[in-house]
Enzyme design. Structure first.
Site, PDB file in Angstrom:
ATOM      1  N   TYR A 149       0.817  -1.215   0.000  1.00 41.21           N
ATOM      2  CA  TYR A 149       0.000   0.000   0.000  1.00 41.21           C
ATOM      3  C   TYR A 149       0.849   1.262   0.000  1.00 41.21           C
ATOM      4  O   TYR A 149       0.318   2.367   0.041  1.00 41.21           O
ATOM      5  CB  TYR A 149      -0.938   0.006   1.209  1.00 41.21           C
ATOM      6  CG  TYR A 149      -2.024  -1.030   1.090  1.00 41.21           C
ATOM      7  CD1 TYR A 149      -1.703  -2.376   1.006  1.00 41.21           C
ATOM      8  CD2 TYR A 149      -3.358  -0.677   1.054  1.00 41.21           C
ATOM      9  CE1 TYR A 149      -2.675  -3.342   0.893  1.00 41.21           C
ATOM     10  CE2 TYR A 149      -4.337  -1.638   0.940  1.00 41.21           C
ATOM     11  CZ  TYR A 149      -3.994  -2.965   0.861  1.00 41.21           C
ATOM     12  OH  TYR A 149      -4.960  -3.924   0.741  1.00 41.21           O
ATOM     13  N   LYS A 196       3.830 -14.641   5.412  1.00 42.69           N
ATOM     14  CA  LYS A 196       4.152 -15.541   4.302  1.00 42.69           C
ATOM     15  C   LYS A 196       5.680 -15.570   4.188  1.00 42.69           C
ATOM     16  O   LYS A 196       6.257 -15.386   3.100  1.00 42.69           O
ATOM     17  CB  LYS A 196       3.488 -15.024   3.015  1.00 42.69           C
ATOM     18  CG  LYS A 196       3.537 -15.963   1.838  1.00 42.69           C
ATOM     19  CD  LYS A 196       2.519 -17.079   1.894  1.00 42.69           C
ATOM     20  CE  LYS A 196       2.698 -18.038   0.735  1.00 42.69           C
ATOM     21  NZ  LYS A 196       1.870 -19.244   0.838  1.00 42.69           N
ATOM     22  N   ASP A 229      -2.068 -18.352   4.213  1.00 46.45           N
ATOM     23  CA  ASP A 229      -3.035 -19.209   3.506  1.00 46.45           C
ATOM     24  C   ASP A 229      -3.635 -20.242   4.463  1.00 46.45           C
ATOM     25  O   ASP A 229      -4.850 -20.454   4.489  1.00 46.45           O
ATOM     26  CB  ASP A 229      -2.417 -19.872   2.257  1.00 46.45           C
ATOM     27  CG  ASP A 229      -0.957 -20.257   2.428  1.00 46.45           C
ATOM     28  OD1 ASP A 229      -0.344 -19.831   3.427  1.00 46.45           O
ATOM     29  OD2 ASP A 229      -0.421 -20.985   1.574  1.00 46.45           O
ATOM     30  N   ASP A 253      -5.879  -6.436   5.316  1.00 46.39           N
ATOM     31  CA  ASP A 253      -7.040  -5.971   4.556  1.00 46.39           C
ATOM     32  C   ASP A 253      -7.959  -7.163   4.258  1.00 46.39           C
ATOM     33  O   ASP A 253      -9.175  -7.121   4.470  1.00 46.39           O
ATOM     34  CB  ASP A 253      -6.528  -5.339   3.245  1.00 46.39           C
ATOM     35  CG  ASP A 253      -7.589  -4.507   2.558  1.00 46.39           C
ATOM     36  OD1 ASP A 253      -8.724  -4.465   3.049  1.00 46.39           O
ATOM     37  OD2 ASP A 253      -7.270  -3.900   1.514  1.00 46.39           O
ATOM     38  N   ASP A 257     -11.562  -8.571   6.542  1.00 46.96           N
ATOM     39  CA  ASP A 257     -12.878  -8.748   5.902  1.00 46.96           C
ATOM     40  C   ASP A 257     -13.386 -10.165   6.118  1.00 46.96           C
ATOM     41  O   ASP A 257     -14.578 -10.387   6.372  1.00 46.96           O
ATOM     42  CB  ASP A 257     -12.785  -8.473   4.395  1.00 46.96           C
ATOM     43  CG  ASP A 257     -13.144  -7.029   4.063  1.00 46.96           C
ATOM     44  OD1 ASP A 257     -13.014  -6.179   4.963  1.00 46.96           O
ATOM     45  OD2 ASP A 257     -13.545  -6.754   2.916  1.00 46.96           O
TER      46      ASP A 257
END
Ligand code: NAD
Length: 359
Positions: A149, A196, A229, A253, A257
């Protein structure tokens, strides 16, 4: 709010000065950004309920978003930022962002200009709202200032675009510390760092390193790590194992959600964007152009953000009153909006919550 006490030379303790009635206290100055689409509807609804607590607010109403571009040539005029810096606190509705071009996201710009480095999003099951899982009570702490971002991308040659992922020790340590301090302040027991680092060994490796170092300063909080994941899979099979989760911007982000979805969707989740100079409380959903102007939007997310705001202001009793009224309204299931399977309009829901506060 702390009640001031006086001490005297007499042996008897002085009586505490009575707490002034809510309406007699100085008003709270708050920048109010209604935003686009359903924004003004849900923000006005939340304001009605917050004012029904008897607290007095001085709302400094400021427009930002797609609607103001033609007036100011920008979706985030300087005077909006100045207002937030003056009041140090803002309650914000959703702002539309064009996809693939047009103006830069107001949300991202606000976070950058105000240094809002932490996004905190609590998600907990609500009574009467059927979801696949019970006993979900998770807080996602998302790093808000860097990662992909940072917006550093360029065309290398036609057909090849490079986007830079920036991870720094300063920002990673700061967000890790924020997550641990949040856990301590809110009686939370465990922090999971999501990453990750098996693939992005340097960037996510640095993030993990910072989390590990900070974790050693908090021996009473259990610390573990999970690859993003696997974390998504675990969240949709056994979400109860999570308590507080800390992660970089992009994972945050997406995962925040996902976590909102576990407890009833974006319409019921509030959030706080926190920086050293200001906090912006905002609904996590978008401007919902498909239902804008129809009077059916669910204002709970802005209201939940308003409850987080009351807590930051030290108004814990008022916060609990509003929260209990929301829970009672959901439990009764008579005045629930369409997104949650009910038929209530925004106005009917607001009246029900205010009624439950007064009951
Ligand atoms: P959205 O959240 O606006 O809508 C997704 C779905 O959820 C729609 O069906 C909508 O009707 C429903 N919905 C969302 N909030 C609701 C509410 N309070 N009550 C009832 N139903 C609700 O997502 P989108 O369609 O992807 O985005 C629309 C616009 O919002 C885009 O321009 C996007 O950039 C912007 N956006 C802004 C924010 C923000 O300001 N924080 C966040 C996400 C998206």
């Amino acid at each position: 709010m702390a009640t001031p006490t006086t001490t005297t030379t007499a042996t008897l303790p002085a009586s505490p000065a009575p707490e002034p009635a809510a309406a007699d206290r100085a008003p709270y100055a708050v920048t109010l950004i209604p935003g686009d689409g359903i924004g003004p509807e849900v923000v006005d609804a939340a304001v009605q309920i917050l004012e029904a607590t008897g607290l007095v607010f001085e709302w400094d109403r400021q427009d930002a978003g797609a609607e103001v571009v033609s007036r100011y040539g920008t979706a985030l005029p300087d005077h909006v930022v100045t207002s937030i810096l003056k009041n140090r606190i803002a309650l914000k509705g959703p702002v539309a962002t064009p996809v693939g071009g047009g103006f830069t996201s107001v949300n991202v710009t606000l976070r950058k200009r105000l240094g809002l480095y932490a996004n905190v999003r609590p998600a907990r099951n609500l009574p009467g709202i059927k979801t696949p899982f019970e006993n979900v009570d998770v807080v996602v702490v998302r790093e808000n200032s860097e990662d992909l971002y940072a917006g550093i991308e360029h065309v290398v040659v036609p057909g090849v675009v490079e986007s830079l992922k920036i991870i720094t020790e300063v920002a990673s340590t700061r967000i890790a510390r924020h997550a641990f301090d949040y856990a301590v302040a809110n009686g939370r027991k465990k922090i999971t760092a999501v990453h990750k680092a098996n693939i992005m060994k340097l960037s996510d490796g640095l993030f993990l390193d910072c989390c590990r170092k900070v974790s050693r300063e908090y021996p009473d909080i259990t610390y573990d790590e999970m690859i993003v994941d696997n974390c998504c899979m675990q969240l949709v099979t056994k979400p109860q194992q999570f308590d507080v989760m800390v992660m970089e911007n992009l994972y945050g982000d997406i995962v925040s959600d996902l976590v909102s979805g576990l407890v009833g969707g974006l319409g019921v989740t509030g959030s706080a964007n926190i920086g050293p100079d200001a906090t912006v409380f905002e609904a996590v959903h978008g401007s919902a152009p498909d239902i804008a102007g129809k009077g059916v939007a669910n204002p709970t997310a802005v209201l939940m953000s308003g409850i987080l705001m009351l807590r930051q202001l030290g108004e814990t009793e008022a916060a609990a009153r509003v929260e209990n009224a929301v829970l009672a309204t959901f439990r009764a299931r008579k005045h629930v909006t369409r997104d949650l399977g009910g038929t209530a309009t925004t106005a009917e829901y607001v009246a029900a919550v205010i009624g439950a506060m007064e009951a």
